[in-house]
Motif scaffolding. Structure first.
Motif, mmCIF file in Angstrom:
data_model
loop_
_atom_site.group_PDB
_atom_site.id
_atom_site.type_symbol
_atom_site.label_atom_id
_atom_site.label_comp_id
_atom_site.label_asym_id
_atom_site.label_seq_id
_atom_site.Cartn_x
_atom_site.Cartn_y
_atom_site.Cartn_z
ATOM 1 N N LEU A 77 39.968 5.582 -18.387
ATOM 2 C CA LEU A 77 40.773 6.753 -18.011
ATOM 3 C C LEU A 77 40.195 8.047 -18.594
ATOM 4 C CD1 LEU A 77 43.249 7.799 -16.514
ATOM 5 C CD2 LEU A 77 44.590 7.358 -18.577
ATOM 6 N N ALA A 80 37.185 9.014 -16.679
ATOM 7 C CA ALA A 80 37.528 9.555 -15.360
ATOM 8 C C ALA A 80 38.023 10.992 -15.460
ATOM 9 C CB ALA A 80 38.585 8.685 -14.697
ATOM 10 N N LEU A 81 38.811 11.280 -16.499
ATOM 11 C CA LEU A 81 39.417 12.607 -16.605
ATOM 12 C C LEU A 81 38.490 13.648 -17.214
ATOM 13 C CD1 LEU A 81 43.006 11.592 -17.764
ATOM 14 C CD2 LEU A 81 42.255 12.239 -15.469
ATOM 15 N N TRP A 87 32.030 10.855 -9.702
ATOM 16 C CA TRP A 87 32.321 9.631 -8.958
ATOM 17 C C TRP A 87 33.670 9.766 -8.266
ATOM 18 C CZ3 TRP A 87 31.065 5.292 -13.048
ATOM 19 C CH2 TRP A 87 29.700 5.311 -13.332
ATOM 20 N N PRO A 88 33.839 9.039 -7.178
ATOM 21 C CA PRO A 88 35.156 9.074 -6.510
ATOM 22 C C PRO A 88 36.218 8.374 -7.369
ATOM 23 C CG PRO A 88 33.678 7.521 -5.411
ATOM 24 C CD PRO A 88 32.869 8.226 -6.460
ATOM 25 N N THR A 89 37.434 8.766 -7.191
ATOM 26 C CA THR A 89 38.554 8.186 -7.943
ATOM 27 C C THR A 89 38.616 6.678 -7.764
ATOM 28 O OG1 THR A 89 39.777 10.241 -7.649
ATOM 29 C CG2 THR A 89 41.057 8.297 -8.270
ATOM 30 N N SER A 90 38.280 6.225 -6.577
ATOM 31 C CA SER A 90 38.343 4.781 -6.305
ATOM 32 C C SER A 90 37.397 3.989 -7.222
ATOM 33 C CB SER A 90 38.027 4.495 -4.847
ATOM 34 O OG SER A 90 36.724 4.954 -4.522
ATOM 35 N N PHE A 92 36.754 4.664 -10.406
ATOM 36 C CA PHE A 92 37.432 4.528 -11.688
ATOM 37 C C PHE A 92 38.607 3.549 -11.598
ATOM 38 C CE2 PHE A 92 35.370 8.694 -12.071
ATOM 39 C CZ PHE A 92 34.612 8.451 -13.204
ATOM 40 N N VAL A 93 39.304 3.581 -10.478
ATOM 41 C CA VAL A 93 40.399 2.625 -10.269
ATOM 42 C C VAL A 93 39.830 1.209 -10.239
ATOM 43 C CG1 VAL A 93 42.146 1.834 -8.619
ATOM 44 C CG2 VAL A 93 41.909 4.280 -9.116
#
Length: 180
Positions: A77, A80-81, A87-90, A92-93
């Protein structure tokens, strides 16, 4: 639900208890027996305990999922932040989901080889050939089932009780509420 633990010495006692509990409305799904003599239980048509009752698989998987989730929360997290990655959010998810699932999977390896924390205190009795009967009973029916067992099967002394739900944070030494 409460899980009641009874120890008995013979397969005949187990069979008689099984018949009486079934007659009283306790289904096979709420009645489990652990013994070194699985063949004897099978030949007497006694419902044996599942791998989840015998091992700590479920508890260790739960712990692994929690640790994986914490890893995702504290490392993926923030990356990602504030990581500056484009990178796309997907992505990191997906990494977070992978961390959680990998934690559960790795936890399962430890749990499958570990005796269930609820039955660990009965290990010596089981090794000596005794039979551990576990009965899952709604809280409102505990006294009735205890009275039935005490009246019909005095050879099966109540040896403890616990919740029938796994607790990933339970004491590792198998502590349950002990009956005196």
């Amino acid at each position: 639900m409460k899980r009641l633990f009874y120890l008995v010495n013979t397969i005949d006692s187990v069979e008689s208890i099984s018949e009486d509990l079934h007659r009283d409305g306790v289904s096979n799904w709420r009645f489990h027996v652990i013994s070194k003599d699985d063949a004897g239980l099978y030949s007497h048509h006694i419902h044996t305990a599942s791998v989840l009752d015998r091992t700590d698989l479920a508890r260790f998987v739960e712990r692994g999922l929690i640790i994986g989730g914490l890893f995702a929360a504290f490392f993926i997290l923030p990356l990602a932040l504030w990581g500056g990655l484009e990178w796309p959010t997907s992505a990191f998810v997906a990494m977070g989901v992978f961390a959680v699932l990998a934690g559960g999977w790795l936890g399962g390896f430890g749990g499958i080889g570990t005796e269930n924390y609820r039955i660990r205190r009965f290990h010596k009795d089981l090794e000596n050939g005794k039979y551990l009967i576990m009965v899952d009973v709604p809280k409102a029916e505990v006294e009735r089932v205890e009275a039935l067992m005490a009246g019909l099967h005095p050879e099966a002394a109540l040896r403890g009780e616990s919740s029938s739900v796994n607790n990933p944070f339970a004491a590792a030494d198998g502590r349950v509420h002990i009956m005196h």
